[in-house]
Structures are given as C-alpha cells and as structure tokens.
Motif scaffolding. Structure first.
Motif, mmCIF file in Angstrom:
data_model
loop_
_atom_site.group_PDB
_atom_site.id
_atom_site.type_symbol
_atom_site.label_atom_id
_atom_site.label_comp_id
_atom_site.label_asym_id
_atom_site.label_seq_id
_atom_site.Cartn_x
_atom_site.Cartn_y
_atom_site.Cartn_z
ATOM 1 N N ILE A 95 0.884 -1.047 -0.006
ATOM 2 C CA ILE A 95 -0.043 -0.103 -0.042
ATOM 3 C C ILE A 95 0.769 0.954 -0.255
ATOM 4 N N ILE A 97 0.525 5.298 0.630
ATOM 5 C CA ILE A 97 -0.467 6.275 1.293
ATOM 6 C C ILE A 97 0.214 7.387 0.369
ATOM 7 N N SER A 136 -1.628 -0.760 -4.171
ATOM 8 C CA SER A 136 -2.504 0.366 -3.682
ATOM 9 C C SER A 136 -2.187 1.231 -3.688
ATOM 10 N N VAL A 138 -3.466 4.942 -1.656
ATOM 11 C CA VAL A 138 -4.905 5.790 -1.164
ATOM 12 C C VAL A 138 -3.594 7.156 -0.716
ATOM 13 N N SER A 139 -4.487 8.489 -0.585
ATOM 14 C CA SER A 139 -3.890 9.567 -0.318
ATOM 15 C C SER A 139 -4.277 9.770 0.706
ATOM 16 N N CYS A 163 -8.426 9.377 1.336
ATOM 17 C CA CYS A 163 -9.721 9.039 -0.056
ATOM 18 C C CYS A 163 -8.861 7.558 -0.814
ATOM 19 N N GLY A 164 -9.180 7.189 -1.387
ATOM 20 C CA GLY A 164 -9.236 5.704 -1.809
ATOM 21 C C GLY A 164 -9.936 4.416 -2.365
ATOM 22 N N ASP A 165 -9.167 3.593 -3.065
ATOM 23 C CA ASP A 165 -10.493 2.727 -4.650
ATOM 24 C C ASP A 165 -10.806 1.626 -3.394
ATOM 25 N N SER A 169 -6.873 -1.620 1.895
ATOM 26 C CA SER A 169 -6.265 -0.472 1.414
ATOM 27 C C SER A 169 -6.362 0.405 2.690
ATOM 28 N N LYS A 170 -7.603 1.126 2.486
ATOM 29 C CA LYS A 170 -8.032 2.209 3.170
ATOM 30 C C LYS A 170 -8.217 2.306 4.247
ATOM 31 N N LEU A 191 -10.019 7.236 -4.668
ATOM 32 C CA LEU A 191 -9.304 8.161 -5.112
ATOM 33 C C LEU A 191 -9.361 9.412 -5.565
ATOM 34 N N THR A 194 -9.362 13.190 -4.369
ATOM 35 C CA THR A 194 -8.480 13.418 -4.180
ATOM 36 C C THR A 194 -7.791 15.152 -4.439
#
Length: 226
Positions: A95, A97, A136, A138-139, A163-165, A169-170, A191, A194
């Motif tokens: 992941i 970030i 993956s 994530v922001s 944010c993330g799809d 993972s989010k 995502l 973001t």
C-alpha cells in the motif's frame, strides 16, 4: 508492520517519522541517499532525547521500500515521478499512502496556490505512474501541517481526509492515521476525490500566513465517530 516514509527527510516526512517512531511503530526513513536518511534519524533521536532508537532506521528509498509493509510518499510534486521510478520494482503487494500536495511553489509559484496536474491530483498521478504494478494507492496526510507533526509534545488538532478505491487498503491507512494523537481520519470516498482534498493544503498555508500561525487544520463535524 513496518512503515517506510519515502522522502522522509523533508518537513512532512520527518514529522510523520517522529510521531510514529515515538508511538512505537516500526519506522524506516527513506531518502535518495542513505546518508541523508541516517541524518534524519539522528535528528529525531536528538528531538526525543534518545539514542539508538530500535524501531527507527534510515535507508535509501529502494531499500526502505523493499522491507516495508506500508509506504508513505512525502516528496514534493517535482520529485514524485523520479522517486516512484526508483522504487517501482519493489512495490508489488503493498500500500502506498500518497501525502503529496500539488502546490504551485513546486514549479516556482506560490505555496498558497494549487497547480493542476493532468491526472487530477498527485495521488492519481502516483496511480498512473504505477498502473502496471500490483499496488494500492491511498491519499492522506496532505492537510496535516508539518509544524503540528513536529510539535510532538502536543496532540494534533486536525482531522485527516483519506481517499482510496480499495476499501481494505483504505481501512489500513485509516487505522494508521488514527494512531496520530488527536487526529481523526475521515473516509472521503474514492481516490478521485483527492483532487478536492489536495486543494485544502494551499488554503491552510494561506491561513497560516495571514494569521501568522503554523498550525492551521480542519475538523469535520456532524459525523458519527467510529
């Protein structure tokens, strides 16, 4: 869980490394040169009044990525692609970030202005650069100021927009964010959102300048805290 903070020698990365190492997380600071990462470790040890902190080390960005479970990217926009190119062979199954904010100052402008990127946001740019990798994105963290992170004796009076799809993972990213004292992570959806969140960063910088402050943050109210 080992956290690699890639570009961890800048203000944001150093602050995150300081906070997570102090809380007992297993942290490795990554930098383009290992020596610079080791110097950042020494700086944190000095700030905490400790030596040889067992859960903190400094390595080159690729070496830090190899041993990490979660990667936090804290480089400026202009260094984003080169940094990702240097670690992309080691990110599969992990992941990332992304804490990058698209500030005009990254291209010679003002830190209080947002610069548009073709992909929509810096985090989406990371996803595009690594589109062929099993990773993956994530922001998070872009709306937490580095001064609040470095002020490690105090709680951080700020929510963090995430944010993330990929929901799993989010969730892992949210759990990590919530380990920062005083911070509440807010799931803001996919995502693509973001591009909205990243625009808050120059706003907060502008508020700090206007009010001669260093700790402007945001709180989202009216939501159930889980």
């Amino acid at each position: 869980m080992k956290i690699a903070i890639i570009g961890g020698t800048g203000d944001q990365g150093l602050g995150l490394a300081l906070r997570y190492a102090k809380s007992g997380e297993d942290v490795v600071i990554g930098s383009r040169k290992a020596e610079k990462a080791e110097n950042a470790v020494a700086e944190i040890e000095n700030l905490l009044g400790k030596t040889n902190i067992e859960n903190l080390e400094g390595l080159s960005n690729p070496d830090a990525t190899i041993i990490a479970d979660i990667i936090i990217l804290t480089v400026p926009l202009q260094a984003q692609k080169a940094t990702l190119d240097s670690i992309k062979d080691y990110v599969d199954g992990k992941i990332i970030i992304d804490a990058t904010a698209s500030l005009s100052s990254n291209i010679g402008g003002s830190p209080t202005e947002f610069v548009e990127v073709w992909e929509g946001s810096a985090a989406e740019r990371t996803a595009a650069i690594l589109k062929d990798k099993d990773v993956s994105i994530v922001s998070a963290y872009s709306n937490i100021c580095s001064s609040s992170l470095m002020n490690h004796e105090e709680e951080i009076d700020c929510d963090c927009l995430v944010c993330g799809d990929d929901d799993e993972s989010k969730l892992k990213a949210i759990e990590l964010v919530n380990k920062l004292p005083g911070v509440n992570a807010i799931d803001c959806g996919p995502l693509s959102r973001t591009k909205i969140v990243e625009k808050i960063t120059p706003l907060l910088i502008g508020l700090n300048i206007k009010n001669k402050s260093h700790h402007a943050g945001i709180r989202i109210t009216g939501l159930d805290k889980k």
